[in-house]
Design a protein around this motif. Structure first.
Motif, PDB file in Angstrom:
ATOM      1  N   ARG A   6      11.129  -8.443  -3.108  1.00 44.59           N
ATOM      2  CA  ARG A   6      10.253  -7.344  -2.660  1.00 44.59           C
ATOM      3  C   ARG A   6       8.824  -7.533  -3.181  1.00 44.59           C
ATOM      4  N   ILE A   7       8.674  -8.063  -4.395  1.00 44.19           N
ATOM      5  CA  ILE A   7       7.317  -8.287  -4.936  1.00 44.19           C
ATOM      6  C   ILE A   7       6.629  -9.417  -4.168  1.00 44.19           C
ATOM      7  N   ALA A   8       7.393 -10.412  -3.764  1.00 43.39           N
ATOM      8  CA  ALA A   8       6.820 -11.479  -2.927  1.00 43.39           C
ATOM      9  C   ALA A   8       6.290 -10.886  -1.621  1.00 43.39           C
ATOM     10  N   GLY A   9       7.003  -9.877  -1.106  1.00 40.98           N
ATOM     11  CA  GLY A   9       6.548  -9.176   0.098  1.00 40.98           C
ATOM     12  C   GLY A   9       5.235  -8.449  -0.136  1.00 40.98           C
ATOM     13  N   LEU A  10       5.071  -7.888  -1.334  1.00 43.02           N
ATOM     14  CA  LEU A  10       3.804  -7.213  -1.677  1.00 43.02           C
ATOM     15  C   LEU A  10       2.644  -8.203  -1.631  1.00 43.02           C
ATOM     16  N   GLN A  11       2.896  -9.406  -2.129  1.00 42.56           N
ATOM     17  CA  GLN A  11       1.823 -10.406  -2.159  1.00 42.56           C
ATOM     18  C   GLN A  11       1.359 -10.745  -0.745  1.00 42.56           C
ATOM     19  N   ARG A  12       2.317 -10.769   0.195  1.00 43.40           N
ATOM     20  CA  ARG A  12       1.944 -11.036   1.594  1.00 43.40           C
ATOM     21  C   ARG A  12       1.116  -9.881   2.160  1.00 43.40           C
ATOM     22  N   GLN A  13       1.498  -8.644   1.801  1.00 42.94           N
ATOM     23  CA  GLN A  13       0.755  -7.472   2.297  1.00 42.94           C
ATOM     24  C   GLN A  13      -0.670  -7.432   1.753  1.00 42.94           C
ATOM     25  N   LEU A  14      -0.851  -7.978   0.549  1.00 41.75           N
ATOM     26  CA  LEU A  14      -2.183  -7.973  -0.077  1.00 41.75           C
ATOM     27  C   LEU A  14      -3.193  -8.786   0.718  1.00 41.75           C
ATOM     28  N   GLU A  15      -2.699  -9.670   1.570  1.00 42.81           N
ATOM     29  CA  GLU A  15      -3.614 -10.452   2.405  1.00 42.81           C
ATOM     30  C   GLU A  15      -4.283  -9.560   3.454  1.00 42.81           C
ATOM     31  N   HIS A  16      -3.670  -8.409   3.734  1.00 42.27           N
ATOM     32  CA  HIS A  16      -4.170  -7.534   4.803  1.00 42.27           C
ATOM     33  C   HIS A  16      -4.642  -6.166   4.307  1.00 42.27           C
ATOM     34  N   PHE A  17      -4.163  -5.755   3.132  1.00 42.00           N
ATOM     35  CA  PHE A  17      -4.481  -4.408   2.633  1.00 42.00           C
ATOM     36  C   PHE A  17      -4.961  -4.488   1.184  1.00 42.00           C
ATOM     37  N   ASP A  18      -5.787  -3.499   0.786  1.00 42.87           N
ATOM     38  CA  ASP A  18      -6.234  -3.416  -0.616  1.00 42.87           C
ATOM     39  C   ASP A  18      -5.079  -3.001  -1.514  1.00 42.87           C
ATOM     40  N   LEU A  19      -5.199  -3.368  -2.783  1.00 39.25           N
ATOM     41  CA  LEU A  19      -4.158  -3.066  -3.772  1.00 39.25           C
ATOM     42  C   LEU A  19      -3.868  -1.565  -3.842  1.00 39.25           C
ATOM     43  N   GLU A  20      -4.922  -0.746  -3.762  1.00 40.84           N
ATOM     44  CA  GLU A  20      -4.726   0.698  -3.909  1.00 40.84           C
ATOM     45  C   GLU A  20      -4.736   1.440  -2.572  1.00 40.84           C
TER      46      GLU A  20
END
Length: 209
Positions: free
Chosen positions: A112-126
């Motif tokens: 699931r954390i690996a999935g977060l890293q992929r989302q960070l390419e498109h969205f800001d951390l906060e």
């Protein structure tokens, strides 16, 4: 092998920083934004070069956590804000031990954390997207391990879905620091028998901040 109290204290400050941010969010509906960014970012950086690297490479990024740690170590009262912080900190430690004992949960967490890293390419951390994704990981992977952390604060504030997501994302960051704490040699007995040493170390680090 001698314990590295510098690294242990930094990781413990990471746990305490999450506890303090949760408390601020639950009572006030807002929190120290710089400290929040550091804590949330620690979840996503899975290959830091050092313990300090987990928190952006600067001791100053843990100033709130170090101050909170000193408060927790020196708390005499079993009620009020100090007791709340102690409860959150110890609860995060208990949950981390349950996580460590569950290979399935650990594997799911990694995916699931690996999935977060992929989302960070498109969205800001906060962004709401990332905060909701982190909150979802906490609800799906960490909460079922039990016992659940009872967050106390303003009922009106805690009704907000956005605040709920931030609180859960911040608790996930606390679990990240608790994992790190064990990796660098931390353990519950230190809180009972090495309080002076941890306090001294925290003060020394704060003096540099």
């Amino acid at each position: 092998m001698a314990k590295n109290y510098y690294e242990i204290t930094l990781a413990l400050a990471g746990i305490c920083q999450s506890a303090r941010l949760v408390q601020q969010l639950a009572h006030q509906g807002h929190c120290d934004s710089d400290a929040l960014h550091v804590s949330l970012n620690s979840v996503i950086d899975l290959n830091p070069g050092s313990t300090a690297g987990v928190y952006g490479g600067s001791e100053a990024n843990l100033k709130l956590g170090l101050e909170t740690l000193l408060g927790v170590l020196n708390a005499s009262s079993r009620q009020g804000p100090g007791a709340e912080l102690t409860r959150y900190t110890l609860s995060l430690m208990v949950l981390e031990r349950k996580l460590a004992a569950s290979k399935g949960a650990m594997d799911t967490l990694g995916e699931r954390i690996a999935g977060l890293q992929r989302q960070l390419e498109h969205f800001d951390l906060e962004s709401d997207t990332l905060l909701n994704a982190m909150a979802g990981i906490y609800v799906d992977v960490i909460s079922p391990l039990g016992p659940r952390i009872q967050v106390t604060g303003s009922p009106a504030v805690l009704q907000s879905p956005q605040i709920q997501a931030k609180v859960r994302a911040t608790l996930l960051a606390g679990i990240r620091s608790a994992v790190l704490w064990h990796q660098v040699g931390g353990g519950r007995l230190q809180l009972m028998f090495s309080r002076n040493r941890l306090s001294t170390q925290a003060r020394q680090i704060l003096a540099h901040c």
